[in-house]
Write an enzyme that holds these catalytic residues in place. Structure first.
Site, PDB file in Angstrom:
ATOM      1  N   GLY A  79      57.077 111.877  16.358  1.00  0.00           N
ATOM      2  CA  GLY A  79      55.571 112.417  16.528  1.00  0.00           C
ATOM      3  C   GLY A  79      54.648 112.155  15.227  1.00  0.00           C
ATOM      4  O   GLY A  79      53.499 112.131  15.358  1.00  0.00           O
ATOM      5  N   ASP A  95      54.185 124.353  16.072  1.00  0.00           N
ATOM      6  CA  ASP A  95      54.082 125.258  17.453  1.00  0.00           C
ATOM      7  C   ASP A  95      54.658 126.514  17.205  1.00  0.00           C
ATOM      8  O   ASP A  95      54.065 127.401  16.731  1.00  0.00           O
ATOM      9  CB  ASP A  95      54.514 124.459  18.684  1.00  0.00           C
ATOM     10  CG  ASP A  95      54.332 124.879  19.979  1.00  0.00           C
ATOM     11  OD1 ASP A  95      53.787 126.065  20.068  1.00  0.00           O
ATOM     12  OD2 ASP A  95      54.859 124.699  21.057  1.00  0.00           O
TER      13      ASP A  95
HETATM   14  P1  IMP Z   1      58.199 124.117  16.941  1.00  0.00           P
HETATM   15  O1  IMP Z   1      59.476 123.933  16.528  1.00  0.00           O
HETATM   16  O2  IMP Z   1      57.804 124.890  18.312  1.00  0.00           O
HETATM   17  O3  IMP Z   1      57.152 124.288  15.993  1.00  0.00           O
HETATM   18  O4  IMP Z   1      57.659 122.530  17.494  1.00  0.00           O
HETATM   19  C1  IMP Z   1      57.361 121.763  17.002  1.00  0.00           C
HETATM   20  C2  IMP Z   1      57.746 120.270  17.504  1.00  0.00           C
HETATM   21  O5  IMP Z   1      57.673 120.388  19.052  1.00  0.00           O
HETATM   22  C3  IMP Z   1      56.720 119.257  17.021  1.00  0.00           C
HETATM   23  O6  IMP Z   1      57.214 118.762  16.032  1.00  0.00           O
HETATM   24  C4  IMP Z   1      56.467 118.528  18.187  1.00  0.00           C
HETATM   25  O7  IMP Z   1      57.394 117.282  18.110  1.00  0.00           O
HETATM   26  C5  IMP Z   1      56.762 119.049  19.481  1.00  0.00           C
HETATM   27  N1  IMP Z   1      55.530 119.670  19.999  1.00  0.00           N
HETATM   28  C6  IMP Z   1      55.308 121.073  19.998  1.00  0.00           C
HETATM   29  N2  IMP Z   1      53.889 121.237  20.707  1.00  0.00           N
HETATM   30  C7  IMP Z   1      53.818 119.633  21.147  1.00  0.00           C
HETATM   31  C8  IMP Z   1      52.564 119.328  21.931  1.00  0.00           C
HETATM   32  O8  IMP Z   1      51.596 120.072  22.401  1.00  0.00           O
HETATM   33  N3  IMP Z   1      52.713 118.091  22.176  1.00  0.00           N
HETATM   34  C9  IMP Z   1      53.821 117.247  21.874  1.00  0.00           C
HETATM   35  N4  IMP Z   1      54.687 117.585  21.130  1.00  0.00           N
HETATM   36  C10 IMP Z   1      54.551 118.901  20.801  1.00  0.00           C
HETATM   37 MG    MG Z   2      58.360 116.693  16.439  1.00  0.00          MG
END
Ligand code: IMP
Ligand code: MG
Length: 195
Positions: free
Chosen positions: A53, A112
């Protein structure tokens, strides 16, 4: 925003409105780069990018940082396939991964739940860096999550919606869109309704 008559959503029925244009991204990356360059002035930097990403963000940011730097890429996947909810996290690091005594800046596309960055920061801290900071392009507004990690650098705060483009994907698609767009709710609800 349109360039050559094409906006990011054109011919992609799953992709909704543009949330952040390529011009806004470019201006913000410039400002972030200036802040980062100022902080690390005179130091050697090691950027650790979370694939896939952060690929586009990485490419744009590093070319605006006039610092002596190394770049490492690691992968962390929390959304395998078409799911847009948090899943088990898998980290994979290069075989030669020496961060001891280095000034490390972790780069990710989006914060996120914070699970990914917390796990990666924890892993990197275990490699004995001299300093460890984090930078995310996007931070989702999530009042439902408390105690989430606070990155040192944030590009934009975005609403709690699933976004694609500028490196961010849905089922590994749409990373190449130059703008950051909202994924249409209908794509996600259709997927939730399927077995
Ligand atoms: P977390 O572990 O919930 O903070 O998620 C983070 C990871 O999930 C990021 O590095 C992204 O790869 C993926 N992610 C979270 N939200 C999105 C989104 O809205 N679009 C695309 N990828 C997302
Ligand atoms: Mg990611």
């Amino acid at each position: 925003m349109e360039v050559h008559g094409k906006s990011s959503q054109d011919s992609h029925p799953e992709v909704g409105q543009v949330l952040i244009t390529r011009q806004q991204i470019s201006r913000r990356v410039e400002v972030l780069a200036a802040e980062i360059a100022e902080y690390y002035r005179g130091m050697e930097l090691t950027v650790v990018a979370v694939l896939t990403g952060s690929l586009v963000f990485l490419a744009d940011l590093i070319r605006r940082l006039p610092l002596k730097m190394r770049i490492n890429a690691i992968s962390a996947s929390s959304y395998p396939g078409k799911s847009t909810d948090s899943q088990m996290l898998e980290l994979s690091l290069p075989a030669e991964f020496d961060l001891a005594g280095r000034n490390v800046l972790l780069l990710d596309d989006i914060l996120d739940s914070g699970q990914t960055i917390a796990a990666v920061m924890n892993e990197l801290a275990g490699h004995g860096p001299a300093s460890l900071r984090s930078c995310v392009l996007l931070r989702k507004l999530r009042p439902d999550i408390s105690g989430r990690i606070k990155p040192d650098y944030v590009g934009f705060d975005v609403p709690h919606k699933f976004v694609v483009g500028y490196g961010l994907d849905y089922d590994n698609f749409y990373r190449n869109l130059p703008d950051i767009c909202v994924l249409r709710e209908s794509s996600r609800s259709a997927e939730r309704g399927s077995p």
